[in-house]
Design an enzyme around this catalytic site. Structure first.
Site, PDB file in Angstrom:
ATOM      1  N   CYS A  16       0.868  -1.165   0.000  1.00 16.74           N
ATOM      2  CA  CYS A  16       0.000   0.000   0.000  1.00 16.74           C
ATOM      3  C   CYS A  16       0.908   1.218   0.000  1.00 16.74           C
ATOM      4  O   CYS A  16       2.099   1.115   0.270  1.00 16.74           O
ATOM      5  CB  CYS A  16      -0.829   0.086   1.272  1.00 16.74           C
ATOM      6  SG  CYS A  16      -1.861  -1.328   1.575  1.00 16.74           S
ATOM      7  N   GLY A  42      -0.244   0.303  -5.046  1.00 20.06           N
ATOM      8  CA  GLY A  42      -1.593  -0.227  -4.857  1.00 20.06           C
ATOM      9  C   GLY A  42      -2.536   0.379  -5.865  1.00 20.06           C
ATOM     10  O   GLY A  42      -2.635   1.600  -5.948  1.00 20.06           O
ATOM     11  N   GLY A 122       1.428  -1.970   5.516  1.00 25.94           N
ATOM     12  CA  GLY A 122       2.101  -3.078   6.195  1.00 25.94           C
ATOM     13  C   GLY A 122       1.093  -4.153   6.514  1.00 25.94           C
ATOM     14  O   GLY A 122       0.012  -4.198   5.920  1.00 25.94           O
ATOM     15  N   TYR A 261      12.590  -4.088  -6.016  1.00 29.93           N
ATOM     16  CA  TYR A 261      11.418  -4.046  -6.880  1.00 29.93           C
ATOM     17  C   TYR A 261      10.328  -3.055  -6.469  1.00 29.93           C
ATOM     18  O   TYR A 261       9.813  -2.323  -7.307  1.00 29.93           O
ATOM     19  CB  TYR A 261      10.832  -5.461  -6.961  1.00 29.93           C
ATOM     20  CG  TYR A 261       9.541  -5.555  -7.743  1.00 29.93           C
ATOM     21  CD1 TYR A 261       9.496  -5.239  -9.105  1.00 29.93           C
ATOM     22  CD2 TYR A 261       8.350  -5.947  -7.125  1.00 29.93           C
ATOM     23  CE1 TYR A 261       8.314  -5.317  -9.816  1.00 29.93           C
ATOM     24  CE2 TYR A 261       7.168  -6.040  -7.840  1.00 29.93           C
ATOM     25  CZ  TYR A 261       7.154  -5.717  -9.180  1.00 29.93           C
ATOM     26  OH  TYR A 261       5.989  -5.795  -9.879  1.00 29.93           O
TER      27      TYR A 261
END
Ligand code: SF4
Length: 485
Positions: A16, A42, A122, A261
């Site tokens: 997120c 997201g 998280g 990434y």
């Protein structure tokens, strides 16, 4: 909402993104821009909560992209005021794959001392136990999201201020959290004691901004001040930034995959551009795994900086052997079965003229299920390549992540069930090599590699060594690494 593309499940999905601004006129407009810059973290849904001294708290939550939802004057006029926070989401907990609007953050709670909104990046690893306990004690949950636990824990706290209550609530929470929250007058930022997920502080005019990544500060013209430290809580109001450390200090365990990434290459992590780190990963990969070839090609876009690094180190020319269609996502947001079957060709096309008759090194950021790697290899061979060698800019992903990243179950991870040689055979490539864990640590700025006694990062998806016990998952049957593995 359906998954955006049939082959996107072959990547670990970003968690997120969170963003907040205080002390600027129409803060929600800045938040919308910040969320737009964080969209890679997201794409399922987004939300903004604002506070205005006259209008009070207001919120807007929508499915889909920020640019489609938070750009119209009509919508943005509903979230006025000098203080706002926002969240973009890909579900990592809660109603995965079938998000309900009630799961879209920020969440809001009304307390005796006023309202507060909270946006969380998280994953809480003891959320099931917390939720059970809270429900037994009378809490009524509105969503299936683990983040809502924080609001209920705050409601039960006896703290005299909202930051005090948040502090007390977060002490009961295990796992990874970077939180951006707000009261009527304060913007609050907190990172978990291990600092697994990122959070940075910026300055804009007389105001401040908190963001998952620095690239979102750039878009609003904010100056990057510093990272929020692991275990730090900052409370920002018109007097400035107050910082304190409410949790027991522990060695940091930042997610090493953010370097590989998740983060955007134009962000700064640990004082260094993510792009530079990825290039260094490519150099390290070339040192560890050389091979004779004619071309180094990235699997776009995330493999690009590592491919450039590999090319620079090896002296083998870099080429755009695969071209990505940037606009595909908008055209086939709900792919039909026929289009679904075209798979990877919808998004990637081989640059035939370059590839024909060549020995090609393909550099990708990771191999998760391996389905996309296999299709890309077929496309390259169909285009007339003589040899295909895969070089991967991360170690084999053999374990799931429980800290805010969507990973397939362990048995779906190629590296969980196969050795490197077996994977090469399965993908039918001429060779397949991964950067070593030590090599990755060197590339992210740890010259002596990984400290085995106390690793400097979270690398659980590669090593199986989880810095926070994933208690909810163990309860559901997940088996931790044994001493023999
Ligand atoms: S398990 Fe992997 S993806 Fe998850 S936080 Fe750790 S390093 Fe990052």
């Amino acid at each position: 909402m359906p998954p955006a593309h049939p082959f996107d499940d072959d990547k670990l999905r970003e968690e997120c993104g969170v963003f907040g601004v205080v002390g600027v006129q129409d803060a929600a407009n800045f938040v919308a821009l910040g969320l737009h810059a964080l969209q890679h973290r997201g794409q399922e849904a987004g939300g903004i909560v604002s506070h205005d001294p006259v209008e009070g708290f207001n919120s807007v939550r929508r499915f889909g992209y920020v640019r489609d939802n938070f750009t119209s004057q009509d919508v943005m006029a509903t979230v006025p005021g000098p203080l706002a926070i926002g969240h973009v989401r890909y579900s990592t907990a809660g109603s995965k794959g079938q998000t309900a609007i009630r799961d879209v953050q920020p969440f809001f709670g009304e307390f005796a001392m006023g309202g507060a909104a909270i946006a969380h990046n998280g994953n809480i690893t003891n959320a099931n136990a917390l939720r059970r306990e809270l429900i037994e004690r009378g809490s009524i949950f509105q969503s299936s999201s683990d983040s809502e636990c924080i609001i209920h824990l705050m409601a039960r706290s006896m703290g005299r201020s909202i930051p005090d209550r948040m502090e007390e609530a977060l002490r009961k929470v295990e796992g990874a959290f970077s939180v951006v929250a707000m009261t009527r007058t304060k913007l609050i930022g907190v990172r978990d004691p291990l600092g697994v997920r990122p959070l940075v502080l910026g300055k804009i005019g007389d105001g401040y901004a908190l963001s998952s990544e620095t690239c979102a500060l750039d878009i609003i013209g904010a100056e990057f001040i510093r990272e929020i430290e692991p275990g730090e809580m900052v409370v920002i109001n018109d007097k400035g930034v107050e910082s304190h450390f409410p949790f027991r200090r522990q060695p940091s365990k930042f997610c090493i995959f953010e370097h590989v990434y998740f983060s955007r290459p134009d962000s700064i992590l640990g004082g260094r551009s993510v792009y530079e780190t990825r290039e260094a990963i490519g150099r390290e990969l070339a040192k560890e795994n050389p091979i004779e070839a004619d071309l180094v090609c990235p699997v776009p876009d995330s493999g690009t900086p590592a491919a450039i690094g590999y090319s620079l180190e090896s002296g083998i020319p870099y080429a755009m052997g695969i071209i990505r269609n940037q606009y595909m996502g908008r055209t086939f947001i709900e792919p039909t079965e026929q289009i679904r079957n075209m798979g990877v060709r919808l998004k990637l096309n081989v640059n035939r003229a370059l590839i024909q008759g060549k020995r090609v090194i393909l550099v990708d950021d990771s191999v998760v299920r391996g389905t996309t790697s296999r299709k890309i290899k077929e496309m390259i061979l169909d285009a007339g390549a003589k040899e295909v060698h895969f070089r991967i800019a991360s170690p084999p992903t053999a374990w799931p992540c429980f800290y805010g990243v969507d990973t397939p179950d362990r048995d779906k991870l190629l590296a969980a069930t196969m050795t490197e040689d077996q994977m090469a055979e399965h993908l039918a490539v001429d060779s397949l090599k991964f950067i070593s864990l030590d090599g990755l640590y060197r590339a992210v700025g740890e010259p002596s590699g990984r400290d085995k006694g106390c690793p400097q990062y979270c690398d659980a998806c590669f090593s199986g060594e989880y810095p926070v016990t994933p208690s909810d998952m163990i309860e559901r049957g997940f088996e931790m690494k044994t001493a023999a593995e």
